[in-house]
Design a protein around this motif. Structure first.
Motif, PDB file in Angstrom:
ATOM      1  N   VAL A 161      49.182 145.728 -42.196  1.00 18.33           N
ATOM      2  CA  VAL A 161      49.689 144.464 -42.195  1.00 18.33           C
ATOM      3  C   VAL A 161      51.269 144.593 -43.081  1.00 18.33           C
ATOM      4  O   VAL A 161      52.000 144.128 -42.659  1.00 18.33           O
ATOM      5  N   GLY A 162      51.284 145.796 -43.737  1.00 19.47           N
ATOM      6  CA  GLY A 162      52.440 145.941 -44.655  1.00 19.47           C
ATOM      7  C   GLY A 162      53.409 146.991 -43.954  1.00 19.47           C
ATOM      8  O   GLY A 162      53.234 147.123 -42.567  1.00 19.47           O
ATOM      9  N   THR A 163      54.267 147.665 -44.662  1.00 21.68           N
ATOM     10  CA  THR A 163      55.048 148.477 -44.184  1.00 21.68           C
ATOM     11  C   THR A 163      54.383 149.865 -44.341  1.00 21.68           C
ATOM     12  O   THR A 163      53.690 150.186 -45.109  1.00 21.68           O
ATOM     13  N   LEU A 164      55.009 151.011 -43.544  1.00 26.10           N
ATOM     14  CA  LEU A 164      54.224 152.517 -43.476  1.00 26.10           C
ATOM     15  C   LEU A 164      55.540 153.273 -43.566  1.00 26.10           C
ATOM     16  O   LEU A 164      56.267 153.381 -42.580  1.00 26.10           O
ATOM     17  N   ASP A 165      55.545 153.993 -44.551  1.00 28.01           N
ATOM     18  CA  ASP A 165      56.759 154.877 -44.864  1.00 28.01           C
ATOM     19  C   ASP A 165      56.670 156.229 -44.096  1.00 28.01           C
ATOM     20  O   ASP A 165      57.717 156.567 -43.666  1.00 28.01           O
ATOM     21  N   LEU A 208      56.187 160.564 -38.108  1.00 23.15           N
ATOM     22  CA  LEU A 208      56.940 159.579 -37.817  1.00 23.15           C
ATOM     23  C   LEU A 208      57.068 158.704 -39.347  1.00 23.15           C
ATOM     24  O   LEU A 208      56.340 158.715 -40.282  1.00 23.15           O
ATOM     25  N   TYR A 209      58.193 157.869 -39.230  1.00 22.73           N
ATOM     26  CA  TYR A 209      58.677 157.328 -40.545  1.00 22.73           C
ATOM     27  C   TYR A 209      59.026 155.754 -40.229  1.00 22.73           C
ATOM     28  O   TYR A 209      59.444 155.393 -39.087  1.00 22.73           O
ATOM     29  N   ASN A 210      59.039 155.132 -41.424  1.00 21.94           N
ATOM     30  CA  ASN A 210      59.538 153.963 -41.492  1.00 21.94           C
ATOM     31  C   ASN A 210      59.008 152.717 -40.595  1.00 21.94           C
ATOM     32  O   ASN A 210      59.869 152.031 -39.896  1.00 21.94           O
ATOM     33  N   PHE A 211      57.667 152.604 -40.421  1.00 21.81           N
ATOM     34  CA  PHE A 211      57.316 151.621 -39.589  1.00 21.81           C
ATOM     35  C   PHE A 211      57.584 150.118 -40.373  1.00 21.81           C
ATOM     36  O   PHE A 211      57.338 149.924 -41.311  1.00 21.81           O
ATOM     37  N   ASN A 212      58.155 149.428 -39.274  1.00 20.93           N
ATOM     38  CA  ASN A 212      58.362 147.931 -39.645  1.00 20.93           C
ATOM     39  C   ASN A 212      57.179 147.151 -40.027  1.00 20.93           C
ATOM     40  O   ASN A 212      56.022 147.605 -39.663  1.00 20.93           O
ATOM     41  N   LYS A 213      57.248 146.245 -41.085  1.00 19.16           N
ATOM     42  CA  LYS A 213      56.198 145.630 -41.614  1.00 19.16           C
ATOM     43  C   LYS A 213      55.324 144.902 -40.374  1.00 19.16           C
ATOM     44  O   LYS A 213      55.842 144.373 -39.414  1.00 19.16           O
ATOM     45  N   GLY A 214      54.161 145.333 -40.497  1.00 19.68           N
ATOM     46  CA  GLY A 214      52.993 144.566 -39.577  1.00 19.68           C
ATOM     47  C   GLY A 214      52.955 145.133 -38.258  1.00 19.68           C
ATOM     48  O   GLY A 214      52.579 144.552 -37.360  1.00 19.68           O
TER      49      GLY A 214
END
Length: 360
Positions: free
Chosen positions: A170-174, A189-195
């Protein structure tokens, strides 16, 4: 006796964690945090905890059981959760900032809440949601896990031949690492947008525009000193186009917007080494790599490449690497040729400020 045997099985599974990859964080710290083995009893106790360092030594005795209260678990403690029952209430560990939470042996969905978790582990056949920001998460096939807050790093250990894990955030994943257990290969992989993070049956199902294949840039507060200005006085920063740079690279736009200083700092410290282009006048990295004579003459004096192109290179017909040729632009419009002649810089500025909008 039944509860003792349950905890013996649980303890053995927890002890096996130290043999799994990526689990070095389980080593005890100097503060010697307390380890709590928590299970659910639908017949009276609810969530309960066994306070024993080694449950295997107490098979013939009654375990010391306590209700789980907020003040029982403190910062840095380790919690091992097991659950075999349907529709259980959330396990609320209060305001503790936990060092480690491990979910094992739960045949039914389990909800865990804490202030924060440094290291989270979901062993195979774990079904849970985690309501806490997590620093490091390690998930093993097959598991169903939903993270209800931000996660800094998530490692998914996948059996690619038969993966049935399902994960969401639900949050961000770095940072995501998918590790294939059969051959120890992996991808990041990096910098997943929130949710947006979603993982189904061994595959990331998030749309590609919601993450990047490289880490987020870390701008330096002190940029590398600019190269010595060449004789003509042209400086790379003077022709740096922050709007072009941000629009061309969505990861930078997301991080810095159109902040000229932040984008310039990124370009001169990182982007130029990554081969990124800073405007539609001259791709200075391509120009350097295309012409060996210039590379030999200027090395990493980036201002010198700009100086050469503006004064000599464009007139020699050298490729700017951007698809835009100021002298060709002038040759197509008599008014521009009359006003600007062969002034490459002036022609480029006209195109960006007026010509493009005029459809030239």
């Amino acid at each position: 006796m039944k509860k003792i045997k349950t905890f013996v099985t649980l303890f053995a599974a927890f002890a096996a964690l130290i043999l799994l990859p990526n689990i070095s964080a389980l080593k005890a710290s100097a503060a010697e945090p307390t380890t709590f083995y928590i299970d659910y009893d639908p017949d009276g106790y609810g969530w309960y905890v066994l306070l024993e360092s080694d449950p295997t030594k107490r098979e013939e005795e009654t375990p010391k059981v306590l209700q789980v209260y907020y003040n029982l678990v403190k910062d840095g403690d380790v919690v091992v959760v097991s659950n075999y029952h349907e529709n259980v209430p959330q396990l609320d560990l209060g305001t503790a900032r936990l060092g480690n939470v491990t979910v094992i042996n739960n045949t039914s969905f389990t909800m865990v809440k804490a202030a924060s978790i440094t290291d989270f582990f979901a062993l195979g056949n774990s079904f849970c949601s985690i309501s806490a920001p997590v620093t490091n998460a390690y998930v093993y096939d097959p598991s169903v896990v939903n993270f209800n807050d931000n996660v800094q790093k998530l490692v998914i250990n996948v059996d690619e031949a038969a993966s049935t894990s399902s994960l969401g955030c639900v949050g961000t994943l770095d940072h995501l690492m998918v590790l294939f257990t059969s051959n120890n290969s992996s991808y990041n992989l990096y910098n997943f947008n929130k949710g947006t993070f979603s993982f189904e049956d061994g595959v990331v199902t998030t749309a590609s525009y919601n993450f990047t294949t490289y880490p987020a840039p870390t701008p330096s507060p002190k940029p590398t000193p600019a190269p010595v200005t060449p004789p003509g006085g042209y400086k790379l920063k003077e022709v740096f186009d922050e709007k072009f740079y941000a629009d061309r690279y969505p990861d930078l736009k997301a991080a810095y917007g159109y902040n000229r200083e932040a984008l310039w700092t990124h370009f001169i410290t990182c982007g130029i080494n990554e081969g990124r282009a800073m405007n539609n006048l001259l791709d200075v990295v391509k120009y350097k790599n295309t012409y060996a004579d210039l590379n030999a003459a200027f090395g990493n004096n980036w201002d010198a490449y700009l100086e050469h192109y503006l004064t000599t290179g464009a007139k020699e017909g050298r490729d700017s690497g951007t698809g835009f040729n100021a002298l060709v632009y002038a040759s197509e419009y008599a008014d521009l040729q009359r006003i600007y002649g062969d002034d490459v810089l002036a022609l480029w500025k006209h195109y960006n400020t007026a010509g493009k909008a005029e459809g030239r």
